[in-house]
Design an enzyme around this catalytic site. Structure first.
Site, PDB file in Angstrom:
ATOM      1  N   CYS A  39      -5.278 -48.469  27.291  1.00  0.00           N
ATOM      2  CA  CYS A  39      -4.696 -48.025  25.796  1.00  0.00           C
ATOM      3  C   CYS A  39      -5.011 -49.326  24.852  1.00  0.00           C
ATOM      4  CB  CYS A  39      -3.157 -47.591  25.954  1.00  0.00           C
ATOM      5  SG  CYS A  39      -2.514 -47.163  24.475  1.00  0.00           S
ATOM      6  N   HIS A  49       0.369 -39.617  22.929  1.00  0.00           N
ATOM      7  CA  HIS A  49       0.799 -40.533  21.715  1.00  0.00           C
ATOM      8  C   HIS A  49       1.511 -39.907  20.508  1.00  0.00           C
ATOM      9  CE1 HIS A  49      -0.912 -44.314  22.678  1.00  0.00           C
ATOM     10  NE2 HIS A  49      -1.920 -43.975  22.843  1.00  0.00           N
ATOM     11  N   HIS A  98      -4.144 -37.889  26.899  1.00  0.00           N
ATOM     12  CA  HIS A  98      -3.692 -39.371  26.348  1.00  0.00           C
ATOM     13  C   HIS A  98      -3.324 -39.338  24.840  1.00  0.00           C
ATOM     14  CE1 HIS A  98      -3.865 -44.166  26.882  1.00  0.00           C
ATOM     15  NE2 HIS A  98      -4.041 -43.869  25.485  1.00  0.00           N
ATOM     16  N   GLU A  99      -4.264 -38.960  24.043  1.00  0.00           N
ATOM     17  CA  GLU A  99      -3.986 -39.109  22.734  1.00  0.00           C
ATOM     18  C   GLU A  99      -3.055 -38.032  22.047  1.00  0.00           C
ATOM     19  OE1 GLU A  99      -5.119 -41.421  21.305  1.00  0.00           O
ATOM     20  OE2 GLU A  99      -6.647 -41.796  22.950  1.00  0.00           O
TER      21      GLU A  99
HETATM   22 ZN    ZN Z   1      -3.412 -45.024  24.051  1.00  0.00          ZN
END
Ligand code: ZN
Length: 214
Positions: free
Chosen positions: A126, A172, A168-169
């Site tokens: 990341c 966030h 993953h995004e």
């Molecule tokens: Zn990330």
């Protein structure tokens, strides 16, 4: 007119960032903005400002370089992310990880649900946690809902590496870092990954470091 006073600070923050006229500074783990649920996007940035912000996210992602970037990673708590992966990897990596090219996309207010019960575990990193990678087991296939940058509805199934990127995004935007989902014993420096764990799958790393794979 309550909303206009709430909207102004985010638009001002974005204008300040865009005044930098280059890749935006990336916020590192430890900043609370990465741990808060981002606000749903609902016109807080007018269309011209949104377009400029998206262009700055793309520039920043490409400069890093990375395959995805979420607005909180530049300090903006809005549910907006960009993804893009030219996937310049050897054929075996492509096959084992499902790392196929992913064209540039803007995800606005994304959410995902797993499709089926398949899970895949690979090293992941990341831009907000520089210097390290860890193995994360994630659903192999997910259905992504949300909008694009023009407000058009998205409802699409992603699989392989693109599915990992959208998870993953989207995480966030919910204040979740990949480390929250990682195998703690798999944590490895970028150098260790490059020197020892560059194989297409993390099986050898799992045996040597002592963690389980799905
Ligand atoms: Zn990330």
């Amino acid at each position: 007119m309550e909303t206009s006073s709430e909207r102004a600070p985010l638009a001002e923050r974005v204008e300040e960032l865009l005044a930098l006229d280059g890749p935006l500074p990336i916020v590192a783990a430890g900043d609370p903005v990465l741990r808060r649920a981002a606000e749903p996007f609902d016109g807080q940035l007018e269309p011209g400002l949104l377009a400029r912000f998206v262009a700055a996210l793309r520039l920043t992602m490409r400069a890093a370089p990375g395959v995805g970037l979420a607005a909180p990673q530049v300090g903006v708590g809005l549910r907006i992310a960009v993804i893009e992966d030219p996937a310049p990897v050897p054929e075996e990596v492509r096959r084992v990880r499902g790392r196929v090219p992913q064209p540039f996309r803007v995800l606005v207010n994304p959410s995902y649900t797993p499709v089926g019960s398949g899970r895949a575990a690979f090293f992941e990193g990341c831009l907000s946690v520089p210097g390290y990678q860890a193995v994360v087991a994630r659903p192999t296939e997910v259905r992504l809902a949300g909008q694009d940058e023009h407000g058009r509805a998205l409802d699409e199934v992603f699989s392989g590496w693109p599915a990992r990127i959208v998870q993953h995004e989207t995480d966030h935007l919910d204040g979740i870092l990949y480390l929250d989902r990682a195998e703690p014993r798999s944590l490895a420096s970028q150098q260790a990954v490059a020197d020892r764990w560059a194989q297409p799958s993390p099986e050898r790393a799992a045996r040597a470091l002592g963690f389980d794979l799905p």
